[in-house]
Design a protein around this motif. Structure first.
Motif, PDB file in Angstrom:
ATOM      1  N   UNK A 388     -58.838  36.838 -55.801  1.00  0.00           N
ATOM      2  CA  UNK A 388     -57.786  37.242 -56.741  1.00  0.00           C
ATOM      3  C   UNK A 388     -58.386  37.832 -58.010  1.00  0.00           C
ATOM      4  N   UNK A 389     -59.577  37.382 -58.372  1.00  0.00           N
ATOM      5  CA  UNK A 389     -60.234  37.892 -59.581  1.00  0.00           C
ATOM      6  C   UNK A 389     -60.947  39.213 -59.332  1.00  0.00           C
ATOM      7  N   UNK A 390     -60.921  39.705 -58.095  1.00  0.00           N
ATOM      8  CA  UNK A 390     -61.582  40.968 -57.778  1.00  0.00           C
ATOM      9  C   UNK A 390     -63.066  40.849 -57.540  1.00  0.00           C
ATOM     10  N   UNK A 391     -63.549  39.620 -57.337  1.00  0.00           N
ATOM     11  CA  UNK A 391     -64.982  39.398 -57.063  1.00  0.00           C
ATOM     12  C   UNK A 391     -65.124  38.598 -55.762  1.00  0.00           C
ATOM     13  N   UNK A 392     -64.728  39.167 -54.624  1.00  0.00           N
ATOM     14  CA  UNK A 392     -64.777  38.421 -53.352  1.00  0.00           C
ATOM     15  C   UNK A 392     -66.196  37.989 -53.008  1.00  0.00           C
ATOM     16  N   UNK A 393     -66.297  36.864 -52.338  1.00  0.00           N
ATOM     17  CA  UNK A 393     -67.577  36.271 -51.961  1.00  0.00           C
ATOM     18  C   UNK A 393     -68.014  36.815 -50.608  1.00  0.00           C
ATOM     19  N   UNK A 394     -69.310  37.120 -50.478  1.00  0.00           N
ATOM     20  CA  UNK A 394     -69.864  37.629 -49.221  1.00  0.00           C
ATOM     21  C   UNK A 394     -70.270  36.503 -48.282  1.00  0.00           C
ATOM     22  N   UNK A 395     -70.850  35.433 -48.832  1.00  0.00           N
ATOM     23  CA  UNK A 395     -71.322  34.303 -48.020  1.00  0.00           C
ATOM     24  C   UNK A 395     -70.940  33.006 -48.716  1.00  0.00           C
ATOM     25  N   UNK A 396     -70.375  32.063 -47.956  1.00  0.00           N
ATOM     26  CA  UNK A 396     -70.107  30.722 -48.464  1.00  0.00           C
ATOM     27  C   UNK A 396     -71.135  29.773 -47.847  1.00  0.00           C
ATOM     28  N   UNK A 397     -71.463  28.701 -48.582  1.00  0.00           N
ATOM     29  CA  UNK A 397     -72.472  27.744 -48.121  1.00  0.00           C
ATOM     30  C   UNK A 397     -71.949  26.325 -48.316  1.00  0.00           C
ATOM     31  N   UNK A 398     -72.050  25.523 -47.263  1.00  0.00           N
ATOM     32  CA  UNK A 398     -71.741  24.091 -47.337  1.00  0.00           C
ATOM     33  C   UNK A 398     -72.746  23.372 -46.452  1.00  0.00           C
ATOM     34  N   UNK A 399     -73.091  22.159 -46.801  1.00  0.00           N
ATOM     35  CA  UNK A 399     -74.085  21.450 -45.988  1.00  0.00           C
ATOM     36  C   UNK A 399     -73.506  21.011 -44.649  1.00  0.00           C
ATOM     37  N   UNK A 400     -72.359  20.382 -44.679  1.00  0.00           N
ATOM     38  CA  UNK A 400     -71.777  19.812 -43.462  1.00  0.00           C
ATOM     39  C   UNK A 400     -70.861  20.832 -42.782  1.00  0.00           C
ATOM     40  N   UNK A 401     -70.995  21.050 -41.478  1.00  0.00           N
ATOM     41  CA  UNK A 401     -70.117  22.005 -40.784  1.00  0.00           C
ATOM     42  C   UNK A 401     -68.635  21.654 -40.883  1.00  0.00           C
ATOM     43  N   UNK A 402     -68.311  20.362 -41.049  1.00  0.00           N
ATOM     44  CA  UNK A 402     -66.908  19.975 -41.187  1.00  0.00           C
ATOM     45  C   UNK A 402     -66.308  20.645 -42.414  1.00  0.00           C
ATOM     46  N   UNK A 403     -67.047  20.663 -43.507  1.00  0.00           N
ATOM     47  CA  UNK A 403     -66.577  21.340 -44.719  1.00  0.00           C
ATOM     48  C   UNK A 403     -66.559  22.845 -44.522  1.00  0.00           C
TER      49      UNK A 403
END
Length: 507
Positions: A388-403
């Motif tokens: 919404x802010x016009x700065x979309x994320x290319x990659x997200x990172x989380x440790x646990x696959x459930x998250x």
């Protein structure tokens, strides 16, 4: 020794068959069941065919500037294996059949190799030359193998049964089995198997053989063209004297090294540093569990990170404490992500969420998957805010696959770890989830296991303009005490030749 064993086997078969022929009439009621005789004939056929292939089932043929030996071998899985001694081997999943094609690169012809080096324009015609050479070689190998299989089975059948009719039956059955194997190989032939080769030995450390993301998508569409590429690269490798060829990165391709679950293994920093230099890595992303117990005494283990040669993006794992996170925040070149925070590093927009649990702390009860899902929901909300802010994320990172699963539909690619095994899947709403194995080989605790856990990491190739994943290399090294190395190339389905681009939009 091998000849003595073969001679002893033939002698036992002869004695058994003669005892059946000379048995007294009163014992005929004990004549072996037809199934037993059929199994005996099958054993003779298989042994004779194998001996025939072993003795004469090989052809020497030139392939471009190389002299090669081609051989058919019995195999449960099929495929093709190209041995480039002493550099290593290249395995291709070309077909499914009880036979495997082995190609041994014996030597490089100095005259033909020098002609290619002195006249680079001849490389344009190498494709047709290699195709013709391979066709001639495999045709000759097929004919020679037929003769070898039939002759071996017939000769062994005659030696065992001493009856021409039984010997001819053995030869005919061998020919039928070889024909069935050939039909199976033809029916399952996969010329695009070269898109996902597996390298071992020194070849696994030569990205110039692997290529780059741009060339994969645009130049791997024709099998003959890739054969020429392989020959050309092997020529360059042999032409090198003491080192492998220098890798020249494609300026249109961004390289991200994904590591996870290092678990206090000090050897990991050397491995990561080597890969950063070899692959010219732009960004390192660590999906957590860098530590083991998370105590302050372990923090000194993190000091080599600023010297790895690339920016380091990190999220907290369930073995990483708040003290670990604070220590990393003070190190140069390290970007700590938590609570959905996003950073832009080398032009790549990355957001992450630290693991909500710290399992070494026995004073706090573990909350399990519900806590992980809630962390993933908060990360997904942060991703929506970024769009919404016009700065979309290319990659997200989380440790646990459930998250990580909770980010489906909010980002093109999400990275995770935790399970010490690689997994790759497309989630229902189009997000690709990539789970990395343990880059620390399970850490120092691997010493407690009977078998060492392998060291795993991946190089992700992204288009520098769109930041979309173009391909990835899965790098697997032998665990503690082992020195094996493999690199496997993979392409997203939408980048396979002839595929239509994905209509999914994340921005």
């Amino acid at each position: 020794m091998a000849r003595d064993r073969i001679r002893a086997t033939v002698t036992r078969l002869q004695r058994h068959y003669r005892s059946q022929r000379t048995a007294p009439t009163s014992t005929l009621v004990h004549t072996p069941h037809p199934y037993t005789r059929a199994l005996g004939l099958t054993a003779v056929v298989l042994l004779g065919a194998w001996l025939g292939l072993l003795i004469v089932g090989s052809v020497r043929t030139p392939v471009g500037p190389m002299d090669t030996s081609m051989t058919l071998r019995p195999s449960l899985s099929g495929g093709t294996k190209i041995n480039v001694s002493p550099l290593g081997a290249l395995e291709l999943d070309t077909h499914v059949a009880p036979i495997r094609l082995d190609v041994d690169v014996d030597q490089l012809d100095p005259a033909r190799s020098q002609a290619l080096v002195e006249h680079p324009e001849r490389l344009s015609g190498l494709q047709s030359e290699v195709t013709s050479d391979v066709t001639d070689g495999t045709t000759g190998l097929a004919l020679r193998s037929c003769v070898a299989v039939v002759s071996g089975a017939t000769a062994l059948g005659l030696a065992v049964y001493r009856r021409p009719r039984r010997a001819l039956a053995a030869g005919g059955l061998a020919l039928a089995l070889l024909a069935a194997s050939g039909i199976s190989a033809y029916a399952t032939w996969n010329p695009k198997s070269v898109l996902e080769p597996k390298f071992s030995g020194l070849l696994s450390s030569a990205p110039s053989v692997v290529g780059n993301a741009r060339s994969i998508v645009t130049e791997f569409d024709v099998y003959q063209k890739e054969l020429a590429r392989l020959v050309t690269n092997v020529t360059k490798l042999y032409d090198a004297t003491s080192t492998l060829p220098t890798y020249r990165p494609d300026p249109a391709t961004m390289r991200v090294l994904h590591v996870s679950d290092i678990h206090l293994n000090p050897a990991s920093w050397h491995i990561i540093g080597s890969l950063v230099e070899q692959y010219d890595i732009d960004v390192i992303i660590d999906s957590g569990d860098t530590m083991d117990h998370g105590g302050a005494a372990e923090n000194g283990f993190l000091d080599p990170i600023p010297d790895l040669g690339s920016p380091y993006i990190w999220v907290r794992g369930n073995h990483d404490s708040a003290a670990t996170q604070r220590y990393l925040e003070e190190l140069d070149g390290v970007h700590v992500l938590d609570d959905g925070r996003a950073v832009t590093v080398a032009g790549l927009r990355v957001a992450g969420m630290g693991d909500p649990q710290f399992t070494p702390d026995r004073s706090v009860a573990a909350q399990g998957d519900p806590a992980e899902r809630m962390a993933g929901i908060r990360l997904a909300s942060a991703l929506r805010d970024q769009k919404r802010a016009g700065t979309p994320v290319d990659i997200a990172v989380a440790h646990n696959p459930v998250a990580a699963h909770e980010t489906d539909g909010e980002v093109p690619l999400v990275l995770a770890g935790h399970i010490h095994n690689r997994r790759n899947e497309i989630l229902p709403r189009g997000t690709r989830l990539k789970i990395e194995g343990s880059t620390g080989g399970g850490g120092l605790r691997a010493l407690e296991s009977d078998e060492p856990e392998k060291v795993r990491t991946s190089v992700l190739y992204l288009d520098r303009r769109t930041k979309r994943l173009q391909a990835w290399d899965e790098i697997t090294l032998g665990g503690l005490g082992l020195t094996t190395a493999e690199v496997s190339r993979h392409l997203p389905e939408e980048n396979q030749p002839g595929a239509t681009p994905s209509p999914i939009r994340f921005g």
